[in-house]
Design a protein around this motif. Structure first.
Motif, PDB file in Angstrom:
ATOM      1  N   ASN A 126      36.620  33.475  44.581  1.00 26.35           N
ATOM      2  CA  ASN A 126      37.633  34.511  44.373  1.00 26.35           C
ATOM      3  C   ASN A 126      38.915  33.993  43.728  1.00 26.35           C
ATOM      4  OD1 ASN A 126      36.785  37.282  45.683  1.00 26.35           O
ATOM      5  ND2 ASN A 126      35.968  35.673  47.008  1.00 26.35           N
TER       6      ASN A 126
ATOM      7  N   ARG B 154      40.112  43.824  45.540  1.00 28.78           N
ATOM      8  CA  ARG B 154      39.320  42.591  45.541  1.00 28.78           C
ATOM      9  C   ARG B 154      39.047  42.140  44.106  1.00 28.78           C
ATOM     10  NH1 ARG B 154      35.470  40.656  49.437  1.00 28.78           N
ATOM     11  NH2 ARG B 154      34.815  38.590  48.733  1.00 28.78           N
TER      12      ARG B 154
ATOM     13  N   GLU C  46      37.145  40.168  40.887  1.00 30.25           N
ATOM     14  CA  GLU C  46      35.736  40.011  40.524  1.00 30.25           C
ATOM     15  C   GLU C  46      35.268  38.635  40.977  1.00 30.25           C
ATOM     16  OE1 GLU C  46      32.859  40.161  36.560  1.00 30.25           O
ATOM     17  OE2 GLU C  46      34.922  40.929  36.483  1.00 30.25           O
ATOM     18  N   ARG C  47      34.221  38.599  41.742  1.00 30.72           N
ATOM     19  CA  ARG C  47      33.723  37.363  42.349  1.00 30.72           C
ATOM     20  C   ARG C  47      32.924  36.554  41.333  1.00 30.72           C
ATOM     21  NH1 ARG C  47      29.029  36.128  45.299  1.00 30.72           N
ATOM     22  NH2 ARG C  47      29.316  34.779  47.129  1.00 30.72           N
ATOM     23  N   ASP C  48      33.245  35.259  41.214  1.00 33.59           N
ATOM     24  CA  ASP C  48      32.551  34.362  40.291  1.00 33.59           C
ATOM     25  C   ASP C  48      31.891  33.251  41.101  1.00 33.59           C
ATOM     26  OD1 ASP C  48      31.649  32.644  38.372  1.00 33.59           O
ATOM     27  OD2 ASP C  48      33.578  32.357  37.366  1.00 33.59           O
TER      28      ASP C  48
END
Length: 315
Positions: A49, A154, A156-158
């Motif tokens: 995150n 939240r 964007e999850r990488d």
């Protein structure tokens, strides 16, 4: 050098702050202070995150606000942190104030937005009971911002991101606390912050028994029920965790249906990030219509049954 550090005792809040820190960092490293309580994958989630480095401190027992502030302040000197983002919860605001005092830093609480304009970092916060928004600049070299939960959303999850983990000791001081028991807070239904559809009721609803009519529609469209402060705090028709507004939840649903809600600023500050707002109110001049995408002027007791009938028919 690490310039921005994020801290929240709630994982979702921490990831949100990390996303904003990554947006503001200007090429410097982003750090997180993580209270390690044995949750698998917590460090990796910080990296996914936006964190480049995670400072992990043992959370055995109960960390005192002063100890946490001391730990955060120590990192300012050891790794060069200039900007702190802390969740503006009750405990978070106390930690932020103690930290700012230790560092001689400026502090802004209840922040709803952070942005850069050139080299200047500006913070927006509600003021005058939510009737206006103040934009503030902290002039000290080190800056502390206590950010309202769910202000940014939240990131964007990488899952390809990795980083460095450093174990640090909690800055000891003051009386110690011992954790006797941990219980999750009792809640009704899902978190309103995560709901995609919300039906909010206000004082246009005459009787508590009329909530059944609202509940039937909510069940039909897969929505959560929320309320204004008077229905939750004064009348106790619904639990306090269902209050939306300045003193409650800041929600960002895809659909927000306001039923019998007048639309005072103390309520509407909680729905600024809603994608679509639909209002039903018998008063054509109700303030809620000024922030609504669609409005229906009429008697909610006639409109809600018709809406439910149309939903059941697939209309």
């Amino acid at each position: 050098m690490t310039k921005i550090l994020a801290f929240s005792e709630e994982s979702g809040g921490l990831y949100e702050l990390l996303g904003k820190a990554a947006e503001l960092c200007q090429g410097d490293r982003v750090a997180a202070l993580l209270l390690s309580d044995g949750v698998p994958g917590a460090v990796d989630e910080c990296f996914f995150n936006g964190a480049d480095i995670v400072y992990r401190v043992s959370a055995e027992g109960v960390a005192d606000e002063s100890d946490l502030a001391g730990t955060l302040a120590r990192l300012a000197d050891t790794v060069g942190v200039d900007i702190y983002l802390i969740s503006s919860t009750k405990r978070g605001k106390e930690i932020a104030a103690r930290l700012a005092t230790r560092l001689g830093a400026g502090c802004v609480t209840d922040v709803i937005d952070l942005r850069r304009e050139g080299d200047v970092l500006l913070a927006d916060r509600y003021t005058l009971g939510g009737n206006s928004v103040a934009t503030e600049e902290v002039l000290t070299a080190r800056k502390v911002y206590a950010v309202m939960p769910y202000a940014f959303g939240r990131p964007e999850r990488d899952a390809s991101r990795t980083g460095q983990t450093v174990d640090v000791e909690l800055a000891a001081g003051g009386k110690k606390k011992r954790l006797l028991e941990r219980k999750p807070k009792a809640r009704e239904g899902v978190r309103l912050e995560e709901a995609e559809r919300i039906i909010a009721v206000g004082k246009g609803l005459i009787n508590q028994d009329d909530l059944r009519m609202v509940s039937d529609l909510a069940d039909a469209i897969g929505a959560e029920i929320a309320c204004t402060r008077p229905l939750g705090m004064d009348l106790h028709w619904l639990s306090e965790d269902r209050i939306v507004g300045l003193t409650g939840v800041k929600a960002a649903p895809k659909l927000y249906l306001a039923v019998g809600v007048s639309g005072q600023i103390q309520h509407t500050v909680g729905i600024t990030r809603a994608k679509t707002i639909v209002a039903i109110n018998k008063a054509a001049d109700a303030p809620i219509f000024k922030v609504s995408d669609y409005g229906i002027v009429g008697d909610l007791y006639a409109i809600l049954p018709e809406l439910l009938a149309q939903v059941k028919k697939g209309g």
